[in-house]
Each structure stands twice: as C-alpha cells, then as structure tokens.
Design a protein around this motif. Structure first.
Motif, mmCIF file in Angstrom:
data_model
loop_
_atom_site.group_PDB
_atom_site.id
_atom_site.type_symbol
_atom_site.label_atom_id
_atom_site.label_comp_id
_atom_site.label_asym_id
_atom_site.label_seq_id
_atom_site.Cartn_x
_atom_site.Cartn_y
_atom_site.Cartn_z
ATOM 1 N N HIS A 260 55.216 4.156 51.860
ATOM 2 C CA HIS A 260 56.085 3.182 51.158
ATOM 3 C C HIS A 260 56.976 4.145 50.480
ATOM 4 O O HIS A 260 58.225 4.196 50.542
ATOM 5 C CB HIS A 260 55.563 2.433 49.566
ATOM 6 C CG HIS A 260 56.447 1.127 49.489
ATOM 7 N ND1 HIS A 260 57.196 0.635 50.044
ATOM 8 C CD2 HIS A 260 57.551 1.570 48.051
ATOM 9 C CE1 HIS A 260 58.184 -0.114 49.464
ATOM 10 N NE2 HIS A 260 58.315 0.576 48.153
ATOM 11 N N VAL A 261 56.636 5.262 49.490
ATOM 12 C CA VAL A 261 57.257 6.059 48.348
ATOM 13 C C VAL A 261 57.908 7.185 49.800
ATOM 14 O O VAL A 261 59.285 7.686 49.991
ATOM 15 C CB VAL A 261 56.722 7.160 47.326
ATOM 16 C CG1 VAL A 261 57.269 8.255 47.036
ATOM 17 C CG2 VAL A 261 55.943 5.576 46.815
ATOM 18 N N THR A 262 57.163 7.651 50.585
ATOM 19 C CA THR A 262 57.520 8.423 51.953
ATOM 20 C C THR A 262 58.649 8.065 52.649
ATOM 21 O O THR A 262 59.600 9.178 53.239
ATOM 22 C CB THR A 262 56.649 9.490 51.946
ATOM 23 O OG1 THR A 262 55.237 8.623 52.839
ATOM 24 C CG2 THR A 262 55.304 10.044 50.787
ATOM 25 N N SER A 263 58.399 6.794 53.131
ATOM 26 C CA SER A 263 58.903 6.136 54.701
ATOM 27 C C SER A 263 60.394 6.165 53.773
ATOM 28 O O SER A 263 61.636 5.884 55.249
ATOM 29 C CB SER A 263 58.895 5.130 55.058
ATOM 30 O OG SER A 263 58.115 4.271 54.380
ATOM 31 N N GLY A 264 61.312 6.065 52.799
ATOM 32 C CA GLY A 264 62.667 5.518 52.366
ATOM 33 C C GLY A 264 62.793 4.034 52.634
ATOM 34 O O GLY A 264 63.786 3.820 53.400
ATOM 35 N N ALA A 265 61.564 3.141 52.333
ATOM 36 C CA ALA A 265 61.825 1.709 52.634
ATOM 37 C C ALA A 265 62.737 1.002 51.648
ATOM 38 O O ALA A 265 63.418 0.605 52.248
ATOM 39 C CB ALA A 265 60.442 0.751 52.442
#
Length: 362
Positions: free
Chosen positions: A176-181
């Motif tokens: 969630h943090v690294t995917s740019g949601a």
C-alpha cells in the motif's frame, strides 16, 4: 429475480432516522457538557472563583477542547495538517480531566467518583470525534486518498493463524505504501527509468527550431532539405524544406541523385571525367545538349560524330565541353542500349513491310 435500484429523494424512514440520530447526538452532548461543566463549577467555587466565572469554566476547558477537535476535522477536510488542533484538544481535555479528578478528591468518593466526574468530558470528545469521522473520510475519498484497512480474517483467523495473518498484513502495508494508492502520497519506490531516446527527444523538441535544424544538418550532411525536415519532425519539430533552406542559407530546390550504370564489359578501361567547365573552344557544329538527360545527350553527340559506333572518348570530351562530365563506361552502356533500340526498331519496320508491303496497290 433482478432487484431494481431506485434513485430519488430519501424515503421518510431515512429522513426520520437522520433526525433521530441528530437529536440523540445533541442530547448526549448536552448531558455530557452539563456534567463536565458542573464538576468544573464546583472546583472553581472551591477556589473562591466568582460565581459568573465559575459558571463559564466549562466553556473555558471542555468548550475549547471541543472547538479544537472541530478545527482538526476542518483541517482534514481542507487537506491541511491537523497536528496542532489535535495537540490543543489533548492539552485542554487533559486539564479538564485533571480538574474533574480534583473534584472527586473533594468528595472523598475514591475511584468511582473519579470515573464519574472525568467520564463526561472524555465522552463528549469521543462522541464528537466519532461523529465527524464520516466527514473526514468523505473528504479524503474525494481527494483520492485510500487509507489501508485491516483484512477481515475473523476472530478465529487471527487467533489460529496469527503469524500468517501478521505476515500478510505487513506485506499489504508495504504494498500500500509503495504502490502510490493514495493520490497525495506517491510511491516510496524509485520511479521507473525513462528511455534515453525519449529524454533526448523531449530536449530536442524544446530547442529553438533554427538550432535544431543546424544540429541536424551538421550531424547528417548527406541529407537534403526535405529529409532534414522529416528528421526534425520525428523529434517533434515541424518544419518544411523551405524553412531548412532559409536557416541554412540555401536555395530550396529538390536534389536529384543519378545512379551510374555499371560497365557491361569491365575489362575495358574507363575514361575519367574531363574538365567540368565548358571551354571556349567547344565544337561549333555540335548540338547544345546541356540540360538534357545524359543518355539522350550521348546519342545526339554520337550521331554528330558519325553514328552510334563513335569513339566514347570523343563523346566524353564533347560532353565535358558543355559541362556534362561522365565516364566512358556509362557512354558505352548508353550507346549499346541505343544500338539495341535502333536494331529493334529496324526489325519491327522490316516485319511490318514484310506483312503489309512497301505501300501502293496490292
């Protein structure tokens, strides 16, 4: 059977439920504020605070904490930091709770009295915070922010597969943090590298068109104006052959490339091209062939020199005097083709005469 969803004004039950909810919230908040205010009033009067000021002591502490909590909600809705309002809410609520505990000591009621007098202030802030959670969530959703939610494994899932659940939860948090949601929180991972050609194409497109044309011409000296214009267009700069000619100081004329025909008999030596400049001693009775196709010029000069079997060197010399330099190999090829065409024409004429006669009456 498919269920049909109707879109329209809210039903009477929905409106009644909303009114009941707001009324219940108002009642609970009023009761909590009244109890917390009474406790603060007693403490204020104990320390000889004048009655008018003691009556408003609840507004000074619980009221300010309530307004700071509302300011935190407004900050979230406006996409601002809510740290300061939240810290102010905690500070004023802590002071109010401390004074409620002092009131409990006055009465000598022990723990029950402390809970009784401190709970209303805490309940007022908790109920208000929970009620405003929907507003904050709606504001975040409108901005495209997607907070992470805990997976629904159920109580038995968390108890019986605790390690696997925690591992999966950690992986989901990292993703969630690294995917740019969230639209306001870009991925923490490094951005993907761009193709170097795309970067160079963007820099080339940002250049002044005249500089781009000069760079293209310098790096591709074998291209004509039209080809240079096409090359610039490939890099995002739309120019014409005339634009290229104006920048380079040339005449915008089409270029013609002549492909030489190889010598059919390589054993023969080739006569190099003579002087390209037409001399004053050019043969007076020679036809003016400058500007004609080279093959046609060779045929005309050869007929003037005695026919299609004329010496290629003599033909090359006459062409050079008219600024049409060529080599003997190409002249031999052109004469050979001319002789073949002449022979084919003679054969066609003879065949026509054989079939139809030389004219006259049959």
């Amino acid at each position: 059977m498919q269920q049909t969803t109707h879109h329209g004004p809210p039903s009477n039950s929905t409106a009644t439920s909303a009114i009941g909810w707001n009324a219940a919230m108002a009642l609970v908040r009023t009761a909590a504020a009244a109890m917390a205010g009474w406790s603060l009033y007693v403490v204020a009067r104990h320390y000889d605070t004048p009655r008018p000021f003691a009556l408003v002591s609840g507004l000074v502490f619980d009221g300010v904490a309530y307004l700071c909590l509302r300011a935190a909600t407004e900050a979230v809705r406006a996409n601002r930091s809510a740290v300061a309002p939240v810290l102010a809410t905690i500070a004023m609520a802590s002071v109010s709770i401390y004074l409620n505990l002092v009131h409990a000591r006055f009465t000598g009621g022990g723990r029950p009295a402390e809970v009784l007098y401190a709970a209303p202030a805490v309940a007022l802030l908790l109920v208000s915070a929970i009620a405003w959670t929907a507003e904050r969530a709606a504001a975040k959703a409108q901005r495209g922010e997607t907070p992470m939610r805990l997976p629904t494994y159920g109580a038995f899932g968390w108890l019986l597969a605790r390690e696997q659940a925690i591992t999966n939860l950690r992986e989901r948090a990292v993703a969630h943090v690294t995917s740019g949601a969230s639209a306001t929180h870009q991925p923490a991972s490094a951005p993907a590298r761009r193709d170097h050609r795309a970067v160079l194409r963007e820099k080339f497109a940002e250049m002044d068109p005249s500089d781009a044309i000069q760079i293209s011409a310098a790096s591709n000296p074998n291209l004509n104006n039209a080809e240079l214009a096409d090359l610039c267009a490939d890099y995002g700069i739309t120019v014409t052959a005339l634009d290229v000619a104006l920048v380079l100081g040339q005449r915008a004329v089409p270029s013609i490339t002549l492909d030489r025909v190889p010598d059919p008999s390589p054993a023969r030596g080739q006569q190099p091209a003579l002087n390209r400049v037409m001399r004053r001693d050019a043969t007076a009775d020679m036809p003016q062939v400058k500007g004609l196709p080279t093959a046609q010029a060779i045929t005309l000069i050869a007929e003037q020199l005695g026919g299609l079997n004329a010496d290629p060197k003599a033909i090359a010399k006459e062409l050079a005097l008219q600024d049409m330099a060529t080599d003997t190999g190409y002249i031999r090829t052109a004469l050979s083709r001319a002789r073949a065409e002449e022979k084919a024409t003679e054969q066609q004429r003879a065949e026509h005469e054989r079939r139809h006669g030389n004219g006259g009456y049959a």
